[in-house]
Design an enzyme around this catalytic site. Sequence first.
Site, PDB file in Angstrom:
ATOM      1  CE  LYS A 239      -4.409  -1.898   1.278  1.00  0.00           C
ATOM      2  NZ  LYS A 239      -5.390  -2.227   2.290  1.00  0.00           N
ATOM      3  NE  ARG A 274      -7.746  -8.078   0.548  1.00  0.00           N
ATOM      4  CZ  ARG A 274      -7.298  -7.341  -0.453  1.00  0.00           C
ATOM      5  NH1 ARG A 274      -6.247  -6.557  -0.306  1.00  0.00           N
ATOM      6  NH2 ARG A 274      -7.903  -7.363  -1.631  1.00  0.00           N
TER       7      ARG A 274
END
Length: 297
Positions: A239, A274
């Site tokens: 991210k 995740r």
Amino acid sequence: MRNPSRRKRSSQNRPDLDISVKGFHFAFSLRTYVMGVLNTTPDSFSDGGKYYDTEKAITRALEMAREGADIIDIGGESTRPAAYDVSEDEEMRRVIAVVRAISKKIEVPISIDTRKAAVAESAIKEGASIINDVSGMKHDPNMAKVAARNNVAVILMHMKGTPRDMQSSPRYRDVVADIIKSLKESIGIARHAGVKEKKIIIDPGIGFGKTVEHNLEILNRLDEFKALGRPICVGTSRKSFIGKVLNLKDPNDRLAGTIATSAISVMNGANILRVHDVRQGCSTAAMADSILRIKRS
Ligand code: HH2
């Protein structure tokens, strides 16, 4: 005197957090689980276009299963900042054939990453056993009913605003307290529709309506989310906050940052990671677990 390190560790061995889905038992009291990301989208922030083709998506799902994924998370709508909504028909076209094909080939539980109840229900019919809703069941009023009716597990994630506007100067009074409050509302929506408490997993939603500092503070204080009494899923993989901290523009260069943030997440209470890089995610989880669970002399 209260010992903070003991307090942090005390909820690690809570069998009441375990979750069973169709043919699979998640013993969160024993280890951390790894969810592999499969985006069948043309525009996801790191793997957009790579698995847009159904055959390529199926091949990647099977590869993730071989690499040790405990869950395959299939998504057909990018929720990256400023992403546009995808129609229900298009999202169905992108995900359902993939769910159908892989559920016949592997035993690994499949989660459907969607905000749309109709997509979730079709995916469940084809073999998915977890709904991963980044809106925490606040987007589609039918989502909670679909989850309850099908008795599937749900991941309720926190997002401030919508993907379209979530990164326009997000503000919180106290980022952790505010997210916990919002997740309590999501749990309330699910419970009200009949979702069993023991089927609920929560997720603070790294990168969804958060500044770099917000994301770092959430990871630093992750143990506070244990107050909700549910397993915690965390998705830091590749991210942009990692890119900003490490000055790395290309999401594919963010593996070390993903590993560092994932290991810290486990130490601070995460039960599911995740990740895009499943093999490395599994090693990270196993390494962190072995430190976390070592018997102290
Ligand atoms: N992050 C993304 C999507 N779904 N679900 C949960 N539970 N937690 C997350 O942190 C999370 C999520 C965004 O990542 P990705 O799927 O790689 O990108 P995109 O939304 O662009 O498809």
